[in-house]
Write a protein that holds these residues in place. Structure first.
Motif, PDB file in Angstrom:
ATOM      1  N   VAL A 263       0.730  -1.178  -0.105  1.00 44.49           N
ATOM      2  CA  VAL A 263      -0.077   0.109  -0.213  1.00 44.49           C
ATOM      3  C   VAL A 263       0.878   1.462   0.014  1.00 44.49           C
ATOM      4  O   VAL A 263       0.526   2.428  -0.788  1.00 44.49           O
ATOM      5  CB  VAL A 263      -0.924  -0.194   1.232  1.00 44.49           C
ATOM      6  CG1 VAL A 263      -1.605   1.453   1.155  1.00 44.49           C
ATOM      7  CG2 VAL A 263      -1.949  -1.071   0.998  1.00 44.49           C
ATOM      8  N   HIS A 264       1.897   1.447   1.003  1.00 45.88           N
ATOM      9  CA  HIS A 264       2.737   2.305   0.855  1.00 45.88           C
ATOM     10  C   HIS A 264       3.856   2.696  -0.139  1.00 45.88           C
ATOM     11  O   HIS A 264       4.136   3.789  -0.135  1.00 45.88           O
ATOM     12  CB  HIS A 264       3.254   2.490   2.479  1.00 45.88           C
ATOM     13  CG  HIS A 264       2.104   2.651   3.342  1.00 45.88           C
ATOM     14  ND1 HIS A 264       1.199   3.502   3.497  1.00 45.88           N
ATOM     15  CD2 HIS A 264       2.075   2.020   4.542  1.00 45.88           C
ATOM     16  CE1 HIS A 264       0.235   3.130   4.527  1.00 45.88           C
ATOM     17  NE2 HIS A 264       0.868   2.094   5.263  1.00 45.88           N
ATOM     18  N   ASP A 265       4.305   1.594  -0.402  1.00 42.08           N
ATOM     19  CA  ASP A 265       5.458   1.542  -1.199  1.00 42.08           C
ATOM     20  C   ASP A 265       5.262   1.269  -2.742  1.00 42.08           C
ATOM     21  O   ASP A 265       5.859   1.376  -3.900  1.00 42.08           O
ATOM     22  CB  ASP A 265       6.605   0.575  -1.028  1.00 42.08           C
ATOM     23  CG  ASP A 265       7.311   0.935   0.131  1.00 42.08           C
ATOM     24  OD1 ASP A 265       7.193   2.113   0.716  1.00 42.08           O
ATOM     25  OD2 ASP A 265       8.094   0.178   0.758  1.00 42.08           O
ATOM     26  N   GLY A 266       3.744   0.805  -2.906  1.00 40.01           N
ATOM     27  CA  GLY A 266       3.218   0.421  -4.323  1.00 40.01           C
ATOM     28  C   GLY A 266       3.588  -0.846  -4.783  1.00 40.01           C
ATOM     29  O   GLY A 266       3.185  -1.428  -6.057  1.00 40.01           O
ATOM     30  N   HIS A 267       4.453  -1.671  -4.086  1.00 41.03           N
ATOM     31  CA  HIS A 267       4.965  -2.898  -4.735  1.00 41.03           C
ATOM     32  C   HIS A 267       5.342  -3.778  -3.516  1.00 41.03           C
ATOM     33  O   HIS A 267       5.695  -3.438  -2.536  1.00 41.03           O
ATOM     34  CB  HIS A 267       5.962  -2.871  -5.683  1.00 41.03           C
ATOM     35  CG  HIS A 267       7.061  -1.896  -5.328  1.00 41.03           C
ATOM     36  ND1 HIS A 267       7.997  -2.572  -4.708  1.00 41.03           N
ATOM     37  CD2 HIS A 267       7.597  -0.645  -5.575  1.00 41.03           C
ATOM     38  CE1 HIS A 267       9.027  -1.673  -4.521  1.00 41.03           C
ATOM     39  NE2 HIS A 267       8.637  -0.634  -5.058  1.00 41.03           N
ATOM     40  N   LEU A 268       5.612  -5.253  -3.874  1.00 36.62           N
ATOM     41  CA  LEU A 268       6.120  -6.121  -3.007  1.00 36.62           C
ATOM     42  C   LEU A 268       7.772  -6.179  -3.611  1.00 36.62           C
ATOM     43  O   LEU A 268       8.699  -6.380  -2.802  1.00 36.62           O
ATOM     44  CB  LEU A 268       5.477  -7.434  -3.033  1.00 36.62           C
ATOM     45  CG  LEU A 268       6.322  -8.344  -2.156  1.00 36.62           C
ATOM     46  CD1 LEU A 268       6.514  -7.894  -0.612  1.00 36.62           C
ATOM     47  CD2 LEU A 268       5.470  -9.976  -1.981  1.00 36.62           C
ATOM     48  N   ASP A 269       7.791  -6.244  -4.829  1.00 41.48           N
ATOM     49  CA  ASP A 269       8.930  -6.300  -5.429  1.00 41.48           C
ATOM     50  C   ASP A 269       8.992  -5.634  -6.783  1.00 41.48           C
ATOM     51  O   ASP A 269       8.203  -5.876  -7.734  1.00 41.48           O
ATOM     52  CB  ASP A 269       9.379  -8.039  -5.928  1.00 41.48           C
ATOM     53  CG  ASP A 269      10.700  -8.077  -6.809  1.00 41.48           C
ATOM     54  OD1 ASP A 269      11.355  -7.307  -7.120  1.00 41.48           O
ATOM     55  OD2 ASP A 269      10.901  -9.278  -6.939  1.00 41.48           O
ATOM     56  N   ILE A 270       9.521  -4.584  -6.764  1.00 40.38           N
ATOM     57  CA  ILE A 270       9.640  -3.541  -7.708  1.00 40.38           C
ATOM     58  C   ILE A 270       9.884  -4.137  -9.161  1.00 40.38           C
ATOM     59  O   ILE A 270       9.403  -3.783 -10.338  1.00 40.38           O
ATOM     60  CB  ILE A 270      10.526  -2.403  -7.511  1.00 40.38           C
ATOM     61  CG1 ILE A 270      10.304  -1.134  -8.529  1.00 40.38           C
ATOM     62  CG2 ILE A 270      12.041  -2.771  -7.383  1.00 40.38           C
ATOM     63  CD1 ILE A 270      11.088   0.046  -8.075  1.00 40.38           C
ATOM     64  N   SER A 271      10.807  -5.251  -9.226  1.00 41.90           N
ATOM     65  CA  SER A 271      11.098  -5.748 -10.590  1.00 41.90           C
ATOM     66  C   SER A 271      10.059  -6.909 -11.000  1.00 41.90           C
ATOM     67  O   SER A 271      10.139  -7.304 -12.120  1.00 41.90           O
ATOM     68  CB  SER A 271      12.546  -6.362 -10.396  1.00 41.90           C
ATOM     69  OG  SER A 271      12.586  -7.405  -9.598  1.00 41.90           O
ATOM     70  N   ALA A 272       9.520  -7.325  -9.954  1.00 39.03           N
ATOM     71  CA  ALA A 272       8.168  -8.485 -10.328  1.00 39.03           C
ATOM     72  C   ALA A 272       8.747  -9.487 -11.357  1.00 39.03           C
ATOM     73  O   ALA A 272       8.279  -9.915 -12.280  1.00 39.03           O
ATOM     74  CB  ALA A 272       7.099  -7.651 -11.166  1.00 39.03           C
TER      75      ALA A 272
END
Length: 346
Positions: A263-272
């Motif tokens: 929610v706050h960073d927008g992702h769990l892993d930015i590279s997915a």
């Protein structure tokens, strides 16, 4: 406890299947199979109605049955059998649907007008309050159903995707890919944890209602738990009740930590990314890594909070998280079920 899974013609684990998929079993390691692997009993498949099912448990069905019984006890704690028999068919549809279901076209202003034009009858107020309380339990049911289906979608795409088209000579060692499919796989994964966190809030809201004192039905009853969130559980008698969702231990911390990061960073892993391991040109496994965690919290140093030294493969661990969470949700709803059953009106 695992239920032995078996595959028959047109059925998997007793559920009818269409037979359109040559490899309907979606395994945790990202390699689909025609049948359930004896050493890997936990897997996912779609029934003939396209609902995702587990090969080793029907915990979602168990939860639905418990919720159905709990709905009945909620009703009998608010409206007696005699009142229900006399007044149920006389209550207008807007009491049950307005402000809740999209099938109702009643606006907020119209709803207020309908209330103002109705006799201020405590029985009417009881039916309105009943619908609102049962709505909290319904939200738990619907959200849990969403989680079950999104987990299935996660493993379905994880098994069937082709994130990168490798040439034969490229199918060696460990490879990682970023693609439209891997982004969607990660989106499903993130949704699972966000929705589990939502259930924590719903459970607290419902618990506040079951712990209410005597209610005055001479006017519209406002939900006591309406604005409550999981952090407000400390005010509940059920707080820290063993085996329930109200014990904030490593599992709950992990769900909250992952949800907050999404929610706050927008992702769990930015590279997915999705990782693929090859041996002799053949795919051995797929996996997805999440950052290192300890005691349910991400390991961090200063500005760095994405350490991957522990090789935490979330695709292998997700069913355990699912099972533990659903087991505690059943315990939580079961406890609320018993409390409402004890409040049954004469």
């Amino acid at each position: 406890m695992s239920v032995q899974a078996s595959v028959g013609v047109g059925k998997i684990c007793g559920w009818p299947v269409s037979g359109d998929d040559e490899k309907p079993i979606k395994n945790l390691n990202g390699k689909p199979s025609k049948g359930v692997r004896q050493k890997e009993a936990t897997a996912f498949f779609q029934d003939s109605q396209k609902y995702w099912r587990r090969t080793d448990t029907n915990v979602d069905v168990e939860l639905d049955n418990l919720c159905a019984a709990t709905h009945g006890h909620i009703r009998r704690s608010i409206i007696s059998d005699v009142e229900f028999k006399i007044y149920h068919d006389r209550i207008p549809d807007w009491v049950h649907m307005a402000g809740i279901e999209p099938e109702s076209r009643v606006t907020k202003k119209k709803f207020e007008q309908l209330l103002a034009g109705s006799h201020p009858d405590p029985v009417l107020h009881k039916f309105i309050y009943l619908q609102d309380v049962q709505g909290l339990l319904t939200n738990i049911q619907r959200t849990s159903a969403q989680i079950s289906q999104v987990i299935g979608e996660f493993y379905g795409l994880f098994n069937d995707c082709e994130p990168y088209v490798y040439q034969k000579e490229e199918r060696v060692g460990l490879r990682s890919s970023v693609s439209a499919e891997t982004s969607l796989i990660h989106a499903h994964l993130e949704t699972i944890f966000v929705r589990m966190r939502s259930i924590l809030d719903y459970a607290v809201k419902l618990a506040f209602e079951v712990e209410r004192d005597v209610i005055d039905y001479s006017e519209i009853v406002k939900l006591k738990g309406r604005s409550k969130q999981y952090g407000d559980k400390k005010s509940l008698q059920l707080d820290e009740r063993a085996g329930t969702l109200f014990v904030k231990d490593e599992l709950i911390w992990m769900i909250c930590s992952i949800r907050d990061r999404i929610v706050h960073d927008g992702h769990l892993d930015i590279s997915a990314r999705v990782y693929e391991q090859f041996k002799r040109r053949r795919l051995i496994e797929r996996f997805i890594l999440i950052p290192d965690m300890s005691d349910g919290r991400f390991e961090a140093f200063k500005n760095r909070a994405n350490f991957y030294g522990k090789d935490q493969k979330i695709n292998l661990d997700l069913p355990r998280i699912y099972d533990e969470f659903f087991g505690r949700m059943i315990k939580t709803v079961g406890t609320i079920h018993d409390r409402y059953a004890a409040q049954r009106l004469g």
